[in-house]
Scaffold this active site. Structure first.
Site, PDB file in Angstrom:
ATOM      1  N   HIS A  57       8.390  26.343  -7.258  1.00 28.17           N
ATOM      2  CA  HIS A  57       8.776  26.823  -8.587  1.00 28.17           C
ATOM      3  C   HIS A  57      10.130  26.262  -9.005  1.00 28.17           C
ATOM      4  O   HIS A  57      10.779  26.803  -9.896  1.00 28.17           O
ATOM      5  CB  HIS A  57       8.848  28.348  -8.600  1.00 28.17           C
ATOM      6  CG  HIS A  57       7.633  29.022  -8.069  1.00 28.17           C
ATOM      7  ND1 HIS A  57       6.393  28.828  -8.625  1.00 28.17           N
ATOM      8  CD2 HIS A  57       7.446  29.867  -7.022  1.00 28.17           C
ATOM      9  CE1 HIS A  57       5.497  29.541  -7.946  1.00 28.17           C
ATOM     10  NE2 HIS A  57       6.115  30.170  -6.964  1.00 28.17           N
ATOM     11  N   HIS A 220       1.258  30.359  -9.608  1.00 29.48           N
ATOM     12  CA  HIS A 220       0.700  29.792  -8.383  1.00 29.48           C
ATOM     13  C   HIS A 220      -0.677  29.222  -8.667  1.00 29.48           C
ATOM     14  O   HIS A 220      -1.480  29.036  -7.769  1.00 29.48           O
ATOM     15  CB  HIS A 220       0.573  30.858  -7.296  1.00 29.48           C
ATOM     16  CG  HIS A 220       1.830  31.602  -7.051  1.00 29.48           C
ATOM     17  ND1 HIS A 220       2.185  32.710  -7.780  1.00 29.48           N
ATOM     18  CD2 HIS A 220       2.838  31.375  -6.186  1.00 29.48           C
ATOM     19  CE1 HIS A 220       3.368  33.149  -7.345  1.00 29.48           C
ATOM     20  NE2 HIS A 220       3.784  32.357  -6.401  1.00 29.48           N
TER      21      HIS A 220
END
Ligand SMILES: Nc1ncnc2c1ncn2[C@@H]1O[C@H](COP(=O)(O)OP(=O)(O)O)[C@@H](O)[C@H]1O
Ligand SMILES: Nc1ncnc2c1ncn2[C@@H]1O[C@H](COP(=O)(O)OP(=O)(O)O)[C@@H](O)[C@H]1O
Ligand SMILES: [Mg+2]
Ligand SMILES: [Mg+2]
Ligand SMILES: [Mg+2]
Ligand SMILES: [Mg+2]
Lengths: 334, 202, 334, 202
Positions: A57, A220
């Protein structure tokens, strides 16, 4: 799978080593266990802020370690929450006597690992500790019957605002309460044009046809609300902002912070175009755009797509937002 | 328990996880984030690396150490859950377990730790769909029936297919989680089978 | 083609409008003709720096308008040099009595359009003007027999360093000479994992197989030196750094600025990993990494890939590099 | 020249560019950056939009205005080049051109302006492969032979295929530029054909 990597097993270590070396003026990296902390350490008497979670991320979270934001970040494997030993070691390293605040995105893995760390830390230390759970993702409906909403890009805003408060001397309870208010005032909705590919998996997490998007995707690559046909940016932004404003989102007259966040594979040119659409739509709703942020802040590996976050902000939050910050990914006022 | 038995358990569970890592990841790609196989592999690699040290310990301590190894190496949801399972089993295990009842009790304690850690119960499409019926079956059994254990695990796994997830990452999917096996239930079934293999001397 | 846009005809305008709104504290956008200038205008007596060229390379160049860097940028259509009227109007708007320096990437289109603008400006104004041509791309071999090398990511370094010099009061001739020295001290090599897609073209500029890369690719998707099989990041970085150092690049003992630049579709995690590889390779060669920059600075729409730039730097250049800068894409010291 | 003739020239060149924009872009994707068709379309759209104003002007001024319109709307390499071509032609055109010689001279001046602006000559795989032989053919012709003009343009275009580019974006390709037609040569040939169409009253 096409990635700029050596072997799938070393992605995290090599990337983190590069990050540490490129920003050695701001952070230092601890290796066993892995955590990133401010190069200068935490000032005595300041509440220490720790975040962390799966990697992939970037710049979240290590890119937000530094003056005015986090004291430490614990990067887990790609898309996998970090482990309690990391959080424990980070807490020991940065606790400066005013307690530790864990900022945790609401995923069962993250929550459980941070919980275990907090339990262990509590057994070992007198010091205070508290946790803020972020859950700004409005894509998950029926959240009462599930794990609840996910923590996504709004986490960046929580980390910035609480980071500034901690820097200004706020105590642990105040930081926790403020973090929870910022989180409650934030809503995020994401969309994917392409899947991400987890290096160790070697293939895309999901398949999207050439004319499809995933509306409400998770960071995700978790499937979202529904698969839709390709939309124009205006229609897309309208659906996303509608979803954010629907439940408890900002109303006409509210000043908001508008974050248009890239998922990792989307060029800046497109993000600014989405920002333009989002801005127009917010203005049509009577919202006042008090502050803006456009760029890659909470990504999903190489996914093409973006998220829009709106945070209702008052003067206190704006003051903290504008306060100096000196991290790898956000920097102003210093 | 003999160190050799502990080592055999470690070896067999490791083998099975390695052999099915890709399958677990595929299942997790469908309704999660595609890392369950990778996570389990990392955890059982770490246990295998510590096999000698673990095998020296009494059964309960060995379980605790294996559990802690999972906690500190896996991350994600499965790390704390399988870690809690083994640690709680270890704590509840008598120094020299000598009956199915001892094992059943310890396993029950482990499964309860999973429920506590995960704030979850049966019917939520998680690993508990396998762990809970296995615990019940162990508790009810007079003697150990490996065939029944295996069948119970398989049935539990199969039951996840038509469930709607309300815990874990798959819960974000709502209705769309229906029609897929739960990856954690699959890894639980695999581990039960691996333990059965060792008991049967395979 | 999957892009976050409305219609292919409005990509530039909408993206630019979003950019201007998101950074209204730093820039203002002029529309007919299109150019971006500093919100506060150019200080009297300061040399005015103007750059520009085709869009699709964001944040280049508009993202570098602001204190300590450019005074104006002229965005052309996607991958198409801007037109002379834009440069002319920008020059008129920012000339503050100390002359105008055009910073131009060496492409025939850019060169010719800026030349025409310079001719027109010269006919209309007494004021001085000069041009720095950047041509840092080492991928083009045999450059003597062609258009010469291309200007790519090294342009960012030229703009930063000359921008700081202009801010510090350097005159036009000094700025031009410095710009040429920075350019001569810079070498860049790029690689593509995927093609970019020009919105109006609707399909990828080139095709790469799942196991292929384009080594030495241009920032418009121009084919490079050769098509190669997928390589590991270490091998890739080694070939790129070898190409940069080969001709007139840095030698053992030289302090360098190392820029690892993303092409638009590459996540930060991979860029830091390439930075890690590049750093190790530079150290093996005895180079001293004096400064580093990692991120998307000179992109090629949605292309996945990266470039590596090495600039030999002395104390003067380092001083200018470290000087305060306040633009949308680079900010420090303010 | 009659306003109607100028309008017809504008209309026909515009039509032809629109019809072949994708082809030009495809050619440019192979050895350039894939925008030549888009660039030409933008330029000729702009000329078409200004058609009324341009058609009112005397022939030379009309050419100059059309050239300036290209310069200010196209960008890229082709904008200044085609712009320079038309502007220089316009400057060299007598108020009332009345012979092939007048046109040949003006065209020659235009082509020279392209060479000066582009720092280029024949043999470098550019639009000049079409423009130069057409200029020569015009100069040598006693009377206007449309058939010859068309053939000259086509032959010039065809000759670019086996050339190695040494100017423009394709030059970065070196040997790899061989085997492809040059997009600018193709647009030049198209424009010559469009003008021939008008002369032939099509
Ligand atoms: N709250 C929970 N209670 C019980 N099991 C859970 C819970 N959350 C997740 N799980 C199990 O964990 C599995 C996912 O593990 P894994 O993919 O390794 O972690 P993550 O979801 O963090 O990526 C799920 O398939 C499910 O069986
Ligand atoms: N220096 C030059 N001299 C003559 N023609 C040139 C020159 N450079 C480019 N060209 C012509 O311009 C064409 C490319 O135009 P275009 O694609 O619109 O511009 P760009 O190359 O800037 O993208 C080439 O095919 C070639 O015919
Ligand atoms: Mg995970
Ligand atoms: Mg998972
Ligand atoms: Mg172009
Ligand atoms: Mg082109």
């Amino acid at each position: 799978m096409k990635k700029l990597i050596n072997s799938v097993d070393n992605v995290l270590n090599e990337s983190l080593r590069g990050f540490g070396a490129a920003h050695s003026d701001i952070v230092s990296v601890n290796w066993e266990p892995k955590f990133v902390q401010r190069a200068g350490g935490t000032a005595k008497g300041k509440v220490a802020l720790i975040s962390g979670g799966g990697s992939g991320h970037e710049p979240l979270h290590a890119g937000f370690v530094g003056q005015g934001m986090l004291d430490a970040a614990c990067p887990g494997e790609v898309f996998t929450s970090s482990t309690p030993d990391q959080m424990l070691a980070a807490a020991q390293a940065v606790d400066a006597g005013a307690g530790v605040l864990f900022i945790v995105k609401n995923y069962s893995g993250d929550v459980m690992n941070f919980e275990m760390a907090a339990e262990m830390y509590g057994e070992m230390h007198e010091g205070e500790q508290a946790t803020v759970l972020t859950n700004d993702d409005v894509a998950v409906e029926d959240s009462l019957f599930t794990q609840g909403r996910r923590g996504v890009a709004g986490t960046v805003i929580v980390e910035k605002i609480v980071g500034a408060a901690a820097e200004a001397g706020a105590d642990l309870a105040t930081c926790k309460a403020l973090g929870e208010r910022v989180n409650a005032a934030s809503g995020t909705m994401g969309v994917a044009l392409t899947s991400c590919t987890v290096p160790a998996a070697g293939k895309p997490t999901f398949e999207l046809a050439e004319d499809e998007m995933e509306m409400g995707v998770g960071i995700h690559g978790e499937p979202g609300r529904r698969r839709v046909k390709l939309m124009e940016a205006d229609a897309l932004a309208a659906e996303m902002i509608e979803a954010i404003c629907k439940e408890d989102g900002p109303r006409s007259g509210d000043p908001v912070l508008l974050l248009v966040n890239g998922m990792g594979g989307t060029p800046l040119m497109e993000l600014y175009l989405v920002y333009d659409a989002a801005r127009r739509l917010c203005e049509e709703r009577g919202l006042t755009i008090a502050r803006s942020l456009v760029g890659d802040y909470c990504t999903s590996l190489d996914m093409a797509g973006c998220s829009i976050t709106l945070t209702k902000v008052g003067d206190e939050m704006l003051g903290y937002w504008d306060a100096p910050v000196h991290t790898a990914a956000l920097r102003w006022g210093v | 328990m003999e160190p050799e038995t502990i080592k055999a358990l470690i070896r067999r569970t490791h083998e099975v996880i390695l052999a099915h890592a890709e399958e677990l990841t595929d299942l997790d790609q469908a309704i999660g984030d595609g890392d369950h196989g990778i996570n389990m592999k990392r955890g059982f690699d770490a246990i295998a690396a510590a096999a000698d040290a673990i095998a020296e310990l009494p059964c309960g301590k060995a379980l605790e150490k294996a559990g802690m190894t999972l906690v500190m190496s896996v991350g994600g949801a499965s790390g704390p859950l399988y870690g809690s399972l083994l640690m709680a089993m270890g704590k509840a295990m008598p120094e020299a377990p000598d009956s199915v009842g001892d094992i059943a009790k310890a396993f029950q304690a482990g499964v309860e730790a999973v429920m506590k850690r995960g704030k979850s119960e049966g019917g939520e499409k998680t690993m508990l769909e396998v762990l809970l019926p296995v615990a019940t079956s162990l508790k009810d059994a007079g003697a150990l029936d490996i065939g029944v254990l295996r069948k119970t695990a398989d049935a539990g796994l199969a039951s996840t297919k038509d469930m709607k997830a309300t815990k874990g990452r798959a819960s974000f999917l709502g209705e769309r989680s229906i029609g897929h096996l739960d990856p954690g239930a699959r890894s639980s079934a695999l581990l039960i089978h691996a333990v059965c293999d060792v008991i049967e001397g395979k």
